[in-house]
Design an enzyme around this catalytic site. Sequence first.
Site, short mmCIF file in Angstrom:
data_model
loop_
_atom_site.label_atom_id
_atom_site.label_comp_id
_atom_site.label_asym_id
_atom_site.label_seq_id
_atom_site.Cartn_x
_atom_site.Cartn_y
_atom_site.Cartn_z
N CYS A 2 7.91 -1.48 11.76
CA CYS A 2 9.26 -1.30 11.24
C CYS A 2 9.95 -2.63 11.49
CB CYS A 2 9.99 -0.23 12.03
SG CYS A 2 9.14 1.36 12.02
N ARG A 27 8.34 -5.06 6.31
CA ARG A 27 7.77 -4.32 7.44
C ARG A 27 7.87 -2.80 7.26
NH1 ARG A 27 7.08 -7.74 11.68
NH2 ARG A 27 6.85 -5.98 13.07
N TRP A 73 9.01 2.28 8.63
CA TRP A 73 7.78 2.71 7.98
C TRP A 73 7.27 3.86 8.85
CZ3 TRP A 73 2.45 2.92 9.15
CH2 TRP A 73 1.62 3.13 8.04
N ASN A 97 10.38 -0.16 17.20
CA ASN A 97 9.22 -0.46 16.38
C ASN A 97 7.98 -0.28 17.25
OD1 ASN A 97 7.28 -1.64 14.70
ND2 ASN A 97 7.81 -3.70 15.33
N GLY A 98 7.01 0.50 16.77
CA GLY A 98 5.80 0.70 17.56
C GLY A 98 5.49 2.18 17.68
N GLU A 467 -11.20 -7.27 -4.28
CA GLU A 467 -9.79 -7.65 -4.15
C GLU A 467 -9.00 -7.26 -5.41
OE1 GLU A 467 -7.86 -8.26 -1.94
OE2 GLU A 467 -6.13 -9.24 -2.85
N LYS A 471 -5.81 -4.69 -5.25
CA LYS A 471 -4.48 -5.05 -5.78
C LYS A 471 -4.02 -4.02 -6.79
CE LYS A 471 -3.60 -7.34 -3.72
NZ LYS A 471 -3.55 -8.11 -2.51
N GLU A 474 -3.11 -0.61 -5.23
CA GLU A 474 -1.94 -0.74 -4.36
C GLU A 474 -0.62 -0.71 -5.14
OE1 GLU A 474 -2.25 -4.49 -2.41
OE2 GLU A 474 -0.67 -4.04 -0.98
N HIS A 490 -26.79 2.46 -10.03
CA HIS A 490 -27.34 3.28 -8.94
C HIS A 490 -26.46 4.49 -8.62
CE1 HIS A 490 -30.60 0.53 -8.27
NE2 HIS A 490 -29.74 -0.48 -8.26
N LYS A 589 4.37 -4.24 4.50
CA LYS A 589 3.67 -5.52 4.48
C LYS A 589 2.97 -5.81 5.79
CE LYS A 589 3.47 -9.91 2.61
NZ LYS A 589 2.29 -9.66 1.77
C1 F6R Z 1 -2.93 -5.88 0.27
C2 F6R Z 1 -2.39 -6.26 1.56
C3 F6R Z 1 -3.00 -5.67 2.78
C4 F6R Z 1 -3.04 -6.75 3.89
C5 F6R Z 1 -3.51 -6.14 5.21
C6 F6R Z 1 -3.63 -7.17 6.30
O1 F6R Z 1 -2.26 -6.54 -0.75
O2 F6R Z 1 -1.46 -7.00 1.63
O3 F6R Z 1 -4.25 -5.17 2.54
O4 F6R Z 1 -3.91 -7.77 3.49
O5 F6R Z 1 -2.59 -5.15 5.60
O6 F6R Z 1 -2.42 -7.82 6.53
P1 F6R Z 1 -2.36 -9.20 7.28
O7 F6R Z 1 -3.01 -10.22 6.42
O8 F6R Z 1 -0.90 -9.47 7.49
O9 F6R Z 1 -3.11 -9.03 8.57
#
Ligand code: F6R
Length: 594
Positions: A2, A27, A73, A97-98, A467, A471, A474, A490, A589
């Site tokens: 958070c 966050r 969050w 936060n935590g 990847e 994306k 997400e 397969h 994030k």
């Molecule tokens: C996807 C994304 C997440 C982060 C993951 C790790 O777009 O952003 O999968 O890559 O949560 O986050 P970091 O890089 O901050 O450790």
Amino acid sequence: MCGITGYIGKRKACQVVLDGLCMLEYRGYDSAGIGLFDEKGKMQVAKKAGFVSGLKKLAYDRQGCCAVGHTRWATHGLPNTANAHPHKCGRFCLVHNGIAENFAGLKSDLQKKGKKFLSQTDSEVICALLDDLYDGDVLDTMGRVAKMIKGSFAIAFLCNDFKDKIFVIKKNSPLAIGLGKDESFVASDPVAFAKYTDKTVYLKDNEMGIVDKNGLQLFDFCKNKKTVHIQNTNLFCDGDGQKVKSFTKKEIFEIPRALRHTANDFFADDKIISKTIDIFSKNDKVILTGCGTAYNACLVGKYTWEKVLRLPVQTELASEFRYQNPIVDKNTVVVAVSQSGETADTLQATKLAKSRGAKVVAITNVSHSSITKNADLVLHTKAGQEVAVAATKSYVTQILLFLCVASVLCKQSKAVKEIKKQIDDLPYLASKALLLDDKISKLAKEHCKKQGVFFVGRGLDYPLATEGSLKLKEVTYMHSQGFAAGELKHGSLALVDKNVLVVGIVTQKKVADKTFNALHEVSSRGGKVLVVTQFEKMAKEFGADGLLCLPGATDLLMPMIAVIPLQLFAYHVSVARGINPDKPRNLAKSVTVE
Ligand code: F6R
């Protein structure tokens, strides 16, 4: 995970705190709240489910010079207004936060004493505990509470007996204090107060403090005074989020600049280069670890280092690493990749690696992040602040650093020269890939209602497929999966019909024809195929339903170029489906919980 902010000084605290919360929405953004002392010294709380913008309408103009705020969050309890922070119990108003892992036991003890709870959160329990133990000595109470909570916490709270102070406690979650002239700030990330001051104190684990307009007094949990170390944070501040239409798109378009800065910075730092050579030449085992997109970057890193250096490299999801009793010792280098530098699983992986004597190399975008504290070497991606939840520019800079490291470890001077030349060309090639934007927008509208999307590739295109798929799911909520192209037949080919789109990524010369074979298997089963390739002629012969032609480049550069249309595709599909790509549901994030 958070975001916490706080302010004490002469400005309108609500405005400083709420503007700061906007910067911290990366966050979490399930709900937001603010607690303050108004102009009459009365403690007030305003909170609301949803984005900080909703809370701003409610509380932006309130008077008062001391406040704490929070953007949430959800970990414990639904993302509704009751569970939003701050929580108010008796004299105290608290943001957290935590995770308090032992909150259930503490809650039931308090309930037995007659305490009633209004939310389902562990945070309200911490606030109630403060209130329960308080005997007039706040510092003493804070230390006792901090020792009772198991887990992670960054806490800021107000106490009715001290209307000009904010109290803070930290263990395993980030917390920083900004020091200005006759004013002080509190935040999970100094970016929240960067426009007011660059003088920052990063609290260490097991520290607590009293913040007032004159600064910070710091203590350990036993009330012993500690020295305050002030650092200069020179952060790049991205300005007002409201003015940017989409951070996701803005950040994808910043890729060429991010690549240029990252490479220039790395090659200009002789100390970092010699430390890199030193660490890797003394160790014979390499493990790359990270989560989500950062892990996908590790997969590309493995291919890159094995190809250039012929060095065996292992990749591990950070969220699995610590539970596997990994074979790590003093001859191992663990490279932890994390944009935020705060991801709990990645941090724990570095701690475990260190405890077994391994060397830890951190690849991160945030120079003062927690991960840097555990690292023997920090390699800094210079992507600039990434605000949108989906990692875009940070991913390409992580891959670039793998290539930069390969170039300094490689002993063949001809190969080194060649790699450096390629790195020089990279920002230009990335800009050319961005020109596909309009075409991608049209393709996105055409395919935004598909039932599912598969991404397939071989060699270096395989991690890219994973990847591209991450994306897409997400930011669009579509079902998607990334495959090694040879694996389709397969089992998963059974899922293919006319409602499915298969994105074929074909950038690796040696395996291009093999991937086209797999794509033939798809189109002959009625599946639609979109090809992303630098081999235009082969793609035309194949007869794809959609074609995105990339600028030509060598194999090792292609992941950084080919990911651009995949990111833009996810962005445009998201918009076509009426979703805000910057803030996809259920995500945040920075993932500071395990
Ligand atoms: C996807 C994304 C997440 C982060 C993951 C790790 O777009 O952003 O999968 O890559 O949560 O986050 P970091 O890089 O901050 O450790």
